[in-house]
Design an enzyme around this catalytic site. Structure first.
Site, PDB file in Angstrom:
ATOM      1  N   LEU A  13     -35.433  -0.236  29.078  1.00 45.85           N
ATOM      2  CA  LEU A  13     -36.342   0.241  28.202  1.00 45.85           C
ATOM      3  C   LEU A  13     -37.184   1.387  28.791  1.00 45.85           C
ATOM      4  O   LEU A  13     -38.214   0.968  29.629  1.00 45.85           O
ATOM      5  CB  LEU A  13     -37.435  -0.786  27.576  1.00 45.85           C
ATOM      6  CG  LEU A  13     -38.276  -0.185  26.456  1.00 45.85           C
ATOM      7  CD1 LEU A  13     -37.330   0.636  25.020  1.00 45.85           C
ATOM      8  CD2 LEU A  13     -39.105  -1.334  25.874  1.00 45.85           C
ATOM      9  N   SER A  14     -36.934   2.504  28.687  1.00 40.87           N
ATOM     10  CA  SER A  14     -37.584   3.693  29.396  1.00 40.87           C
ATOM     11  C   SER A  14     -38.701   4.161  28.853  1.00 40.87           C
ATOM     12  O   SER A  14     -39.512   5.097  29.556  1.00 40.87           O
ATOM     13  CB  SER A  14     -36.568   4.970  29.524  1.00 40.87           C
ATOM     14  OG  SER A  14     -36.154   5.560  28.484  1.00 40.87           O
ATOM     15  N   GLY A  15     -38.877   3.730  27.690  1.00 36.30           N
ATOM     16  CA  GLY A  15     -39.933   4.404  26.700  1.00 36.30           C
ATOM     17  C   GLY A  15     -39.957   5.873  26.116  1.00 36.30           C
ATOM     18  O   GLY A  15     -40.574   6.544  25.526  1.00 36.30           O
ATOM     19  N   CYS A  29      -7.473   0.577  -0.923  1.00 39.70           N
ATOM     20  CA  CYS A  29      -8.434   1.421   0.026  1.00 39.70           C
ATOM     21  C   CYS A  29      -8.279   3.151  -0.260  1.00 39.70           C
ATOM     22  O   CYS A  29      -8.397   3.469  -1.257  1.00 39.70           O
ATOM     23  CB  CYS A  29      -8.377   0.986   1.546  1.00 39.70           C
ATOM     24  SG  CYS A  29      -9.614   1.652   2.161  1.00 39.70           S
ATOM     25  N   LYS A  64       1.064  -1.277   0.149  1.00 40.05           N
ATOM     26  CA  LYS A  64      -0.025  -0.104   0.116  1.00 40.05           C
ATOM     27  C   LYS A  64       0.826   1.103   0.155  1.00 40.05           C
ATOM     28  O   LYS A  64       1.766   1.292   0.724  1.00 40.05           O
ATOM     29  CB  LYS A  64      -0.830   0.095   1.208  1.00 40.05           C
ATOM     30  CG  LYS A  64      -2.281   0.893   1.266  1.00 40.05           C
ATOM     31  CD  LYS A  64      -2.996   0.549   2.409  1.00 40.05           C
ATOM     32  CE  LYS A  64      -4.217   1.791   2.410  1.00 40.05           C
ATOM     33  NZ  LYS A  64      -5.146   1.568   3.563  1.00 40.05           N
ATOM     34  N   SER A 122     -33.973   4.557  23.969  1.00 37.78           N
ATOM     35  CA  SER A 122     -33.948   3.183  24.179  1.00 37.78           C
ATOM     36  C   SER A 122     -34.850   2.651  23.312  1.00 37.78           C
ATOM     37  O   SER A 122     -34.775   1.101  22.970  1.00 37.78           O
ATOM     38  CB  SER A 122     -34.362   2.960  25.655  1.00 37.78           C
ATOM     39  OG  SER A 122     -35.564   3.329  26.076  1.00 37.78           O
TER      40      SER A 122
END
Length: 711
Positions: free
Chosen positions: A355-357, A175, A114, A361
């Site tokens: 999961l907090s709503g 690349c 490279k 989350s």
């Protein structure tokens, strides 16, 4: 004499140091390429060892195992009769290079190092490799004895050379050379190289794919030619997700597009193209020896033809329109594929999410649900690897996933951790979303745990802290919020480790974090709270993008519970409620809106702005809404919060990298974590400029008023 060539390129889901797995995937790609009639196969960068080996590149073992794999590739019947182009590190004169090894029928034709290394953002190639800076120079490389026995060669060409076959000429890029201002394909094309190849390890970022496509198209628009692009895919063992997108172009047109996001470990695409089309294009547009200092490429002659005398019967590939994903689709697919790779390779049995709503989350939950969608789709399409992997995860060799909700119930546990400061609305939102995606949902209350911790503190000190609304100080108020947040982290790990055990099932769960990139910028989270997790799929995504993503999920997956999530103001719910309603919101706590934070984050990282430079830009951007003094207040507030909380980024959960303004200081954002938070000179410059502008504005108003009086 033939004129049509069939070329193959691929995206492989390689894994750092997984030499056996990487070998198997390389061989499978060669086998597929040959079955499609290809005479040349290109693979991604450093595919033998994996791109993400990092400081393992320093170890001699890494080089040894790469040569062992290369020996097996050379000797395999699968690789005979096709030019194979593979990537691995090589030491030459005690210098380590990132190389392509090109071989045919047990003979190494060329080792091409490279020449332009990537050393920005997440890339640290200069740490492990040196660039080959001798253009057009090739020298002898002495092969290890283990390879000499196989190839019958003592030395092979090493350097900046090209392959001259019977019917065409092939030159390599690696690349970053495509992204360079002095790309090597330009000079190669002017010297008659007709096929350019690029082996990449280009990681996913939102809205990045179009840049690759533009570069590949422009590479062959300028001087004609065929461009063959390969890329790594999957989670190589780090925060990055490589998104594939193998492609082939000719004379400025894309003719083949590989998959960007999929659970396929091996994705091979081929194209049959007419090299006479390249010659005709160049005959009209390119005149290489006009005002050009000509220095020919070093050509390695190869007695092999990519074309066939009967290729007149082969149809050539026609141009196609590239199909781009929207940013919302990218969020749905990229992190989901990353999570799947992490899950199946970690040996765990699923995920656990507090999961907090809220938006964050809920976004994480939707990404897991999207992952389940992808797994079910892959199994329906006959992907035996995905089926085998999911059976191992659920420890059931007879299991065959069909419904994403049912699979979600097996792999995903969500937990609402309520307290006396939580509202009924957030509890309902979390419960409804969990029901719609099918996760196993737990609803628990943390008040007893919090009370227990505070009782211990009170027994030792004789004092009990109070919230601000109850007469407590700012320090007391913050400490009480942090206790709740940290209790949630402890419970998350407890349930992740033992919840399956409690139900008689084997295995543990990976804890998922859900702090977005904007919150991380200001440190608006508790150190070692439930933002501390095993991995975080949204840690590099802005709040604005997450809201758009939730709207996409609501429509795409028919998740009506998300409507109320998007309508609710973001809140930590760590302070007492007011008449049963939330009195605390994220934006009021931070003193900045999330849209303001996103812009500030881009200025800080991408535009490299300090406090004064940021102020100078924002007074124009926000001039319709804010006065210079108001802009100054927001800029100073941000930098105070940023510097006070920067230490939190040293322990931040490893997150999916999706944005260039990520504040992740572990790998990406290399800034201090101990600052002089007064920013005295910087803020003084801002205040001086504000005063000057106020005087000029006052003078202007007085002049305008005088003119009115004169009239």
């Amino acid at each position: 004499m033939g004129r049509k060539v069939t070329l193959a390129t691929c995206s492989l889901n390689q894994w750092a140091l997984d030499f056996d797995g990487n070998l198997a995937r390389i061989l499978k790609s060669v086998e597929i390429a040959k079955s499609k009639g290809a005479k040349y196969r290109l693979g991604p960068e450093l595919e033998i060892c994996g791109y993400g080996c990092a400081d393992h590149f320093y170890e001699s073992d890494t080089l040894l195992h790469c040569f062992q794999v290369l020996k097996e590739l050379l000797e395999s019947p699968v690789t005979q009769g096709i030019i194979c182009d593979v990537g691995m590190p090589i030491m030459h004169h005690n210098v380590r290079y990132n190389c392509r090894v090109i071989f045919l029928d047990k003979k190494i034709l060329l080792i091409r190092p490279k020449m332009v290394l990537a050393n920005y953002g997440n890339n640290r190639e200069f740490r492990w490799f040196s660039p080959w800076n001798r253009a057009r120079h090739v020298e002898e490389y002495f092969l290890p004895r283990m390879l000499q026995d196989t190839t019958g060669q003592e030395t092979v060409p090493f350097g900046d050379g090209v392959l001259s076959t019977i019917d065409t000429c092939i030159g390599s890029e690696i690349c970053a050379e495509l992204w360079s201002s002095r790309s090597t394909h330009i000079d190669m094309g002017l010297d008659g190289v007709e096929i350019f190849t690029n082996s990449s390890a280009s990681y996913h970022q939102l809205r990045k794919a179009d840049h690759r496509v533009i570069l590949v198209k422009s590479a062959t628009t300028k001087s004609g030619g065929i461009y063959v692009y390969a890329n790594q895919k999957g989670c190589d063992g780090d925060r990055l997700y490589y998104d594939g997108c193998a492609m082939i172009a000719i004379n400025g047109d894309i003719v083949v597009q590989g998959k960007q996001f999929s659970l396929e470990d091996v994705d091979v695409v081929t194209a049959t193209l007419d090299v006479e089309d390249v010659r005709s294009y160049r005959g009209e547009y390119c005149h290489p020896h006009v005002d050009y200092e000509y220095k020919p490429c070093h050509r390695v002659k190869v007695n092999f033809s990519l074309s066939d005398d009967q290729d007149i019967y082969f149809p050539s590939c026609e141009p196609i329109e590239w199909q781009f994903h929207t940013p919302e689709e990218e969020i749905s697919l990229g992190p989901a594929c990353w999570l799947w790779d992490y899950l199946r390779r970690s040996g765990q049995a699923g995920f656990f999410l507090p999961l907090s709503g809220g938006v964050d989350s809920s976004s994480t939950a939707c990404i897991v649900y999207s992952m389940c969608q992808l797994v079910c789709e892959a199994v329906r399409n006959g992907n035996t690897q995905v089926l085998s992997d999911v059976q191992k995860v659920v420890t059931d060799i007879t299991y065959r996933p069909k419904d994403p909700r049912e699979l979600c119930g097996r792999l995903f546990t969500t937990c609402y951790m309520g307290s006396e400061n939580s509202s009924e609305d957030t509890c309902t939102r979390a419960k409804e979303l969990a029901a719609q995606i099918g996760s196993t949902h737990i609803n628990l209350n943390i008040d007893f745990a919090v009370e227990g911790v505070l009782r211990i503190f009170s027994m030792v000190t004789g004092k009990l802290p109070l919230f601000r609304v109850n007469g407590g100080s700012t320090r007391e108020n913050l400490a009480l919020q942090n206790v709740q947040a940290r209790i949630r982290m402890i419970l998350a790990y407890l349930f992740a480790q033992l919840n399956l055990w409690a139900t008689g099932k084997p295995g543990g769960l990976l804890v998922l974090g859900s702090a977005n990139v904007d919150e991380s910028l200001t440190g608006y989270f508790t150190k070692y709270d439930c933002s501390s997790a095993d991995i975080n799929p949204i840690g590099g995504i802005s709040k604005a993008d997450l809201k758009s993503f939730l709207q996409y999920c609501a429509n795409r997956f028919q998740l009506t519970a998300l409507d109320s999530v998007m309508a609710a103001p973001p809140t930590a719910e760590l302070e007492p409620l007011s008449n049963g309603q939330v009195s605390q919101t994220d934006e009021s706590d931070m003193g900045l809106t999330y849209s303001e934070l996103s812009l500030i984050g881009r200025l800080r990282k991408i535009s490299r702005c300090g406090p004064y430079s940021m102020f100078c830009k924002l007074i124009h951007t926000w001039k319709e809404a804010l006065s210079p003094s108001e802009v100054a207040t927001k800029v100073k507030r941000f930098f105070r919060m940023y510097s006070v909380n920067r230490h939190k980024m040293t322990t931040v959960t490893p997150a999916y990298h999706a944005e260039n303004y990520s504040p992740d200081d572990n790998r990406f954002d290399l800034r201090p974590f101990l600052y002089n938070t007064l920013w005295s000179r910087q803020f003084r410059c801002i205040d001086s400029q504000v005063s000057k502008m106020e005087v000029e504005n006052s003078t202007h108003l007085q002049g305008s008023s005088k003119k009115c009086l004169d009239l």
